[in-house]
Design a protein around this motif. Structure first.
Motif, PDB file in Angstrom:
ATOM      1  N   LEU A 260      49.660  44.288  39.986  1.00 42.53           N
ATOM      2  CA  LEU A 260      49.825  42.943  40.536  1.00 42.53           C
ATOM      3  C   LEU A 260      50.577  42.976  41.865  1.00 42.53           C
ATOM      4  N   ILE A 261      51.606  43.797  41.944  1.00 40.87           N
ATOM      5  CA  ILE A 261      52.370  43.935  43.191  1.00 40.87           C
ATOM      6  C   ILE A 261      51.473  44.439  44.312  1.00 40.87           C
ATOM      7  N   TYR A 285      40.076  47.130  37.050  1.00 42.47           N
ATOM      8  CA  TYR A 285      40.901  47.801  36.048  1.00 42.47           C
ATOM      9  C   TYR A 285      41.535  46.777  35.109  1.00 42.47           C
ATOM     10  N   ILE A 286      42.080  45.713  35.682  1.00 42.46           N
ATOM     11  CA  ILE A 286      42.746  44.698  34.852  1.00 42.46           C
ATOM     12  C   ILE A 286      41.741  44.005  33.932  1.00 42.46           C
ATOM     13  N   GLN A 287      40.553  43.695  34.445  1.00 48.79           N
ATOM     14  CA  GLN A 287      39.530  43.050  33.621  1.00 48.79           C
ATOM     15  C   GLN A 287      39.050  43.969  32.507  1.00 48.79           C
ATOM     16  N   PHE A 310      46.021  35.621  36.868  1.00 52.23           N
ATOM     17  CA  PHE A 310      45.195  36.595  37.599  1.00 52.23           C
ATOM     18  C   PHE A 310      43.774  36.601  37.044  1.00 52.23           C
ATOM     19  N   MET A 311      43.647  36.504  35.731  1.00 55.80           N
ATOM     20  CA  MET A 311      42.317  36.518  35.123  1.00 55.80           C
ATOM     21  C   MET A 311      41.520  35.268  35.489  1.00 55.80           C
ATOM     22  N   LEU A 312      42.199  34.130  35.657  1.00 46.77           N
ATOM     23  CA  LEU A 312      41.508  32.935  36.120  1.00 46.77           C
ATOM     24  C   LEU A 312      41.020  33.133  37.549  1.00 46.77           C
TER      25      LEU A 312
END
Length: 346
Positions: A260-261, A285-287, A310-312
């Motif tokens: 995120l940073i 990667y996050i998804q 973040f996902m939104l």
């Protein structure tokens, strides 16, 4: 054969002509005399090599090695080939030591039969010293950690730092573990391999290492190679999955925070990420790992909220952070606990 009670201090040197005297003098002026100082001139284009040779002539405890430029990892690896002490300390050439650091660390190693001793440190600026007391336990001058506690502390990176410097190692613990070349944040790729071998680790509360802070901020100097930290954390995560299953969630949390940073830093420095390829990799990667990351963040309300935003859409998280910063600036929200100033220079 390693010489008992001798401490080898490995100092990679590259373009630090302005700072090298402060660094080397602080090592040679240690109250613990049984040291060898290995100055590795990593093909420095300034006068560092000449200055190092001068120290070699002045003090027979100093060894000077000259090599073609290969980066910090290569210089450390090269220096380790010439270590003869029972203990090894790494010092970055723009940092410096308090004069009793090595004596205190050696005494602690023997007293507590520790494989590694870590000193607390100062964030050293040109005109001030800061210290991080947020994770310090009151009335505790040291902590003795077993392997499981050590690995937990290493992963969360609060009391036990991933930095190679600021620690006294039994040389036999690290002789066969090289620093990976050609990457930034090489310490992250190295530290967990070393700590896996440790039975007893001592954490000293007194700051004895000065970690010099250049004035350039990461925002102003950001380059895609800074993303090596994420690659390193992912590689360490695979290690955690294999050997420390109970730390998987903590490892995921650190990766998520770092992702995120760096997404935000890439957004600020869009010129370094034309087309958004690097941001796309972070988002992917996050998804892909959303379920595991969500479970890991469950106990951390702020991180969990950031993940959901973040996902939104990644920009929702950016907006959230900006809003929170504004509320803190206007004192509607309290400021987070930060570093404490302990000394001001004239």
């Amino acid at each position: 054969m390693l010489q008992k009670e001798k401490v080898s201090v490995v100092v990679p040197i590259y373009k630090v002509e302005k700072y090298i005297h402060r660094c080397v003098d602080s090592i040679l002026n240690q109250t613990y005399p049984n040291i060898e100082v290995i100055l590795v001139d990593d093909g420095s284009p300034d006068n560092c090599g000449i200055i190092a040779d001068h120290y070699g002539k002045l003090d027979d405890r100093v060894k000077v090695l000259h090599k073609k430029n290969g980066g910090l990892s290569d210089a450390r690896n090269h220096g380790m080939k010439h270590v003869t002490g029972e203990f090894t300390v790494f010092v970055d050439s723009d940092d410096w030591l308090e004069n009793k650091m090595i004596e205190n660390m050696v005494n602690s190693s023997y007293t507590y039969k520790a494989d590694i001793v870590q000193s607390a440190f100062y964030y050293a600026y040109d005109q001030k010293l800061l210290i991080d007391n947020r994770h310090q336990k009151k009335n505790e001058s040291f902590a003795l950690l077993d392997n499981k506690t050590l690995m937990y502390e290493l992963v969360i990176n609060e009391r036990v730092k991933n930095f190679a410097w600021g620690k006294l190692y039994k040389t036999e613990m690290i002789q066969d573990i090289q620093f990976e070349q050609g990457v930034l944040f090489e310490d992250v790729l190295w530290a967990h391999q070393v700590m896996k071998k440790v039975n007893r680790f001592v954490l000293l509360d007194k700051p004895m290492y000065n970690y010099f802070q250049r004035e350039d901020s990461i925002v102003a100097t950001y380059i895609p190679r800074n993303l090596d930290i994420i690659k390193g954390l992912k590689e360490r995560h695979r290690f955690i999955e294999e050997f420390y299953e109970e730390l998987i969630d903590e490892s995921y949390k650190v990766i998520l925070k770092t992702c995120l940073i760096h997404y935000n830093l890439l957004l600020i420095n869009r010129g370094q990420d034309k087309g958004g390829m690097y941001r796309g990799e972070i988002q992917s990667y996050i998804q892909t790992n959303y379920i595991a990351l969500k479970e890991a963040a469950n106990g951390d309300k702020q991180l969990s909220n950031q993940l959901q935003l973040f996902m939104l859409h990644p920009y929702f998280n950016v907006f959230f952070l900006g809003l929170r910063k504004g509320l803190r600036k206007s004192r509607i929200l309290s400021q987070p606990v930060g570093l404490e100033r302990v000394k001001q220079y004239d």
